[in-house]
Scaffold this motif. Structure first.
Motif, mmCIF file in Angstrom:
data_model
loop_
_atom_site.group_PDB
_atom_site.id
_atom_site.type_symbol
_atom_site.label_atom_id
_atom_site.label_comp_id
_atom_site.label_asym_id
_atom_site.label_seq_id
_atom_site.Cartn_x
_atom_site.Cartn_y
_atom_site.Cartn_z
ATOM 1 N N ILE A 167 0.841 -1.208 0.000
ATOM 2 C CA ILE A 167 0.000 0.000 0.000
ATOM 3 C C ILE A 167 0.869 1.248 0.000
ATOM 4 O O ILE A 167 0.611 2.207 -0.739
ATOM 5 N N ILE A 168 1.917 1.252 0.816
ATOM 6 C CA ILE A 168 2.827 2.409 0.885
ATOM 7 C C ILE A 168 3.518 2.620 -0.456
ATOM 8 O O ILE A 168 3.587 3.751 -0.951
ATOM 9 N N LYS A 170 3.152 6.349 -2.583
ATOM 10 C CA LYS A 170 4.312 6.976 -1.921
ATOM 11 C C LYS A 170 4.089 8.433 -1.536
ATOM 12 O O LYS A 170 4.651 8.910 -0.567
ATOM 13 N N GLY A 171 3.248 9.141 -2.261
ATOM 14 C CA GLY A 171 3.003 10.555 -1.958
ATOM 15 C C GLY A 171 1.758 10.790 -1.125
ATOM 16 O O GLY A 171 1.344 11.932 -0.945
ATOM 17 N N TYR A 214 -0.825 10.047 4.377
ATOM 18 C CA TYR A 214 -0.642 9.216 5.566
ATOM 19 C C TYR A 214 0.762 8.614 5.664
ATOM 20 O O TYR A 214 1.066 7.922 6.622
ATOM 21 N N VAL A 215 1.636 8.903 4.687
ATOM 22 C CA VAL A 215 3.006 8.385 4.705
ATOM 23 C C VAL A 215 3.981 9.515 5.015
ATOM 24 O O VAL A 215 3.931 10.574 4.390
ATOM 25 N N LEU A 216 4.837 9.307 5.984
ATOM 26 C CA LEU A 216 5.910 10.240 6.316
ATOM 27 C C LEU A 216 7.214 9.482 6.118
ATOM 28 O O LEU A 216 7.412 8.422 6.707
ATOM 29 N N TRP A 217 8.073 10.010 5.270
ATOM 30 C CA TRP A 217 9.344 9.348 4.991
ATOM 31 C C TRP A 217 10.430 9.910 5.893
ATOM 32 O O TRP A 217 10.649 11.115 5.942
ATOM 33 N N GLN A 273 6.989 5.962 7.708
ATOM 34 C CA GLN A 273 6.223 6.017 8.947
ATOM 35 C C GLN A 273 4.769 6.260 8.548
ATOM 36 O O GLN A 273 4.498 7.008 7.616
ATOM 37 N N ILE A 274 3.854 5.643 9.254
ATOM 38 C CA ILE A 274 2.435 5.781 8.961
ATOM 39 C C ILE A 274 1.837 6.793 9.929
ATOM 40 O O ILE A 274 1.934 6.623 11.144
#
Length: 108
Positions: free
Chosen positions: A74-75, A79-80, A83-86, A92-93
């Motif tokens: 899913i991530i 990728k953008g 709910y995703v923090l890189w 990181q979710i």
């Protein structure tokens, strides 16, 4: 005053209760403890998973009951997403945003 294995004195938790006399609130806050050693005050706080802003992939998999492989898929497909923090190359979710994502999609 009590001492731990390193000889540091426990000053008590945030509620003024000794380390052995935990209250229900202490358990919910997962042991907030102040310690004194070598002239330094150290405050350690373990934040419960349901109150964390971000979760690792393993934590999110356990929290949302989704397999790690499925979560990584899913991530990688989103990728953008908000709910995703890189953090470097580690995803990181963001817990609340991912909860909204799951609420909005019918099938994972």
């Amino acid at each position: 005053m009590d001492r731990d294995a390193d000889g540091m004195r426990f000053l008590g938790d945030a509620h003024g209760v000794s380390a052995q006399g935990k209250t229900e609130m202490d358990c919910n806050l997962e042991s907030r403890v102040l310690r004194e050693g070598a002239g330094h005050m150290i405050k350690t706080t373990e934040i419960p998973i349901w109150e964390r802003y971000t979760l690792s992939v393993a934590e999110a998999a356990a929290y949302f009951r989704i397999g790690e492989s499925k979560l990584r898929k899913i991530i990688n497909e989103n990728k953008g997403a908000d709910y995703v923090l890189w953090n470097g190359n580690r995803a990181q979710i963001k817990r609340k945003q991912f909860e909204k994502y799951i609420d909005d999609c019918g099938v994972i």
